[in-house]
Design a protein around this motif. Sequence first.
Motif, PDB file in Angstrom:
ATOM      1  N   PRO A 194     -19.529 -45.684  11.476  1.00  8.19           N
ATOM      2  CA  PRO A 194     -18.167 -46.142  11.802  1.00  8.19           C
ATOM      3  C   PRO A 194     -18.212 -47.261  12.838  1.00  8.19           C
ATOM      4  O   PRO A 194     -19.201 -47.417  13.549  1.00  8.19           O
ATOM      5  CB  PRO A 194     -17.519 -44.883  12.393  1.00  8.19           C
ATOM      6  CG  PRO A 194     -18.650 -44.076  12.903  1.00  8.19           C
ATOM      7  CD  PRO A 194     -19.810 -44.363  11.984  1.00  8.19           C
ATOM      8  N   PRO A 195     -17.157 -48.018  12.917  1.00  8.89           N
ATOM      9  CA  PRO A 195     -17.134 -49.099  13.920  1.00  8.89           C
ATOM     10  C   PRO A 195     -17.116 -48.509  15.332  1.00  8.89           C
ATOM     11  O   PRO A 195     -16.624 -47.404  15.546  1.00  8.89           O
ATOM     12  CB  PRO A 195     -15.836 -49.846  13.605  1.00  8.89           C
ATOM     13  CG  PRO A 195     -14.992 -48.863  12.877  1.00  8.89           C
ATOM     14  CD  PRO A 195     -15.926 -47.978  12.113  1.00  8.89           C
ATOM     15  N   PRO A 196     -17.643 -49.235  16.296  1.00  6.81           N
ATOM     16  CA  PRO A 196     -17.680 -48.717  17.675  1.00  6.81           C
ATOM     17  C   PRO A 196     -16.304 -48.470  18.283  1.00  6.81           C
ATOM     18  O   PRO A 196     -16.161 -47.707  19.219  1.00  6.81           O
ATOM     19  CB  PRO A 196     -18.414 -49.800  18.458  1.00  6.81           C
ATOM     20  CG  PRO A 196     -19.031 -50.691  17.452  1.00  6.81           C
ATOM     21  CD  PRO A 196     -18.314 -50.503  16.169  1.00  6.81           C
ATOM     22  N   SER A 197     -15.278 -49.113  17.733  1.00  4.81           N
ATOM     23  CA  SER A 197     -13.930 -48.958  18.289  1.00  4.81           C
ATOM     24  C   SER A 197     -13.215 -47.707  17.769  1.00  4.81           C
ATOM     25  O   SER A 197     -12.091 -47.437  18.187  1.00  4.81           O
ATOM     26  CB  SER A 197     -13.101 -50.203  17.975  1.00  4.81           C
ATOM     27  OG  SER A 197     -12.995 -50.356  16.564  1.00  4.81           O
ATOM     28  N   ALA A 198     -13.840 -46.954  16.857  1.00  2.40           N
ATOM     29  CA  ALA A 198     -13.198 -45.765  16.292  1.00  2.40           C
ATOM     30  C   ALA A 198     -13.068 -44.679  17.365  1.00  2.40           C
ATOM     31  O   ALA A 198     -13.997 -44.450  18.142  1.00  2.40           O
ATOM     32  CB  ALA A 198     -14.017 -45.239  15.116  1.00  2.40           C
ATOM     33  N   PRO A 199     -11.903 -44.001  17.436  1.00  2.00           N
ATOM     34  CA  PRO A 199     -11.723 -42.951  18.444  1.00  2.00           C
ATOM     35  C   PRO A 199     -12.616 -41.745  18.148  1.00  2.00           C
ATOM     36  O   PRO A 199     -12.847 -41.380  16.994  1.00  2.00           O
ATOM     37  CB  PRO A 199     -10.245 -42.593  18.361  1.00  2.00           C
ATOM     38  CG  PRO A 199      -9.733 -43.204  17.108  1.00  2.00           C
ATOM     39  CD  PRO A 199     -10.695 -44.257  16.671  1.00  2.00           C
ATOM     40  N   ILE A 200     -13.097 -41.106  19.214  1.00  2.00           N
ATOM     41  CA  ILE A 200     -14.048 -40.007  19.072  1.00  2.00           C
ATOM     42  C   ILE A 200     -13.404 -38.788  18.422  1.00  2.00           C
ATOM     43  O   ILE A 200     -14.057 -38.061  17.670  1.00  2.00           O
ATOM     44  CB  ILE A 200     -14.674 -39.657  20.447  1.00  2.00           C
ATOM     45  CG1 ILE A 200     -15.849 -38.698  20.289  1.00  2.00           C
ATOM     46  CG2 ILE A 200     -13.662 -39.060  21.376  1.00  2.00           C
ATOM     47  CD1 ILE A 200     -17.065 -39.329  19.723  1.00  2.00           C
ATOM     48  N   GLN A 201     -12.109 -38.546  18.664  1.00  4.72           N
ATOM     49  CA  GLN A 201     -11.435 -37.387  18.069  1.00  4.72           C
ATOM     50  C   GLN A 201     -11.389 -37.512  16.546  1.00  4.72           C
ATOM     51  O   GLN A 201     -11.581 -36.536  15.818  1.00  4.72           O
ATOM     52  CB  GLN A 201     -10.001 -37.236  18.615  1.00  4.72           C
ATOM     53  CG  GLN A 201      -9.931 -36.840  20.064  1.00  4.72           C
ATOM     54  CD  GLN A 201     -10.043 -38.028  20.992  1.00  4.72           C
ATOM     55  OE1 GLN A 201     -10.036 -39.190  20.550  1.00  4.72           O
ATOM     56  NE2 GLN A 201     -10.170 -37.756  22.290  1.00  4.72           N
ATOM     57  N   GLU A 202     -11.168 -38.713  16.081  1.00 10.94           N
ATOM     58  CA  GLU A 202     -11.129 -38.948  14.637  1.00 10.94           C
ATOM     59  C   GLU A 202     -12.506 -38.700  14.009  1.00 10.94           C
ATOM     60  O   GLU A 202     -12.617 -38.070  12.955  1.00 10.94           O
ATOM     61  CB  GLU A 202     -10.671 -40.382  14.385  1.00 10.94           C
ATOM     62  CG  GLU A 202     -10.476 -40.739  12.926  1.00 10.94           C
ATOM     63  CD  GLU A 202     -10.014 -42.177  12.781  1.00 10.94           C
ATOM     64  OE1 GLU A 202     -10.615 -42.885  11.956  1.00 10.94           O
ATOM     65  OE2 GLU A 202      -9.073 -42.565  13.483  1.00 10.94           O
TER      66      GLU A 202
END
Length: 182
Positions: free
Chosen positions: A82-90
């Motif tokens: 996933p991209p580095p900007s993806a939220p960790i909760q998701e």
Amino acid sequence: MVHILGVQLRDHCLARVALIQFYGVGLKTAHRLCARLQIHDRAKIKDLTPLQVTALASFLSSPATAPPLPKYPLAGPDYVPPPPSAPIQELQAKFAIQWEEMEKRRKASPPPRNPQKKPYVEPLKSLKVESELRREIRENIAHQRMIGSYIGKRHAMHLPVRGQNTQSNAKTARKLNQLDRY
């Protein structure tokens, strides 16, 4: 300096090298400890977080009661990170769904037909360090002396036990190490 189980670990020493100061821990075991506790190979003692120091102290004090390592599924050849900007909760929610699907497939499939395959035993579970290891060695030597074996008699006379040459290199040991009389 970090003080763990009565051993001072120097701040400017690599963590995996500093762990060798524990009695019963060698290079290979120190490397395994670092991998298990997620300590980087080039991390120094001063760079360890308080959580890592606490985890190290608790693991070394009783490795048999340490929680097992989590088993994560391996990524397939078609995996795209996933991209580095993806939220960790998701990301955690997606991982939980994939984990449940994998567990369902594992439970639905029949067990493997290889009855001779032994279950994996973690090598660090039986780790003994410092006073526990010293006590075990002392008890083994006392047992050898008590049953009157050759090795036990050599231990009692403070002579070489493993077949070393005594003609030339043990003369001083025979002078200084007199028989323990009870």
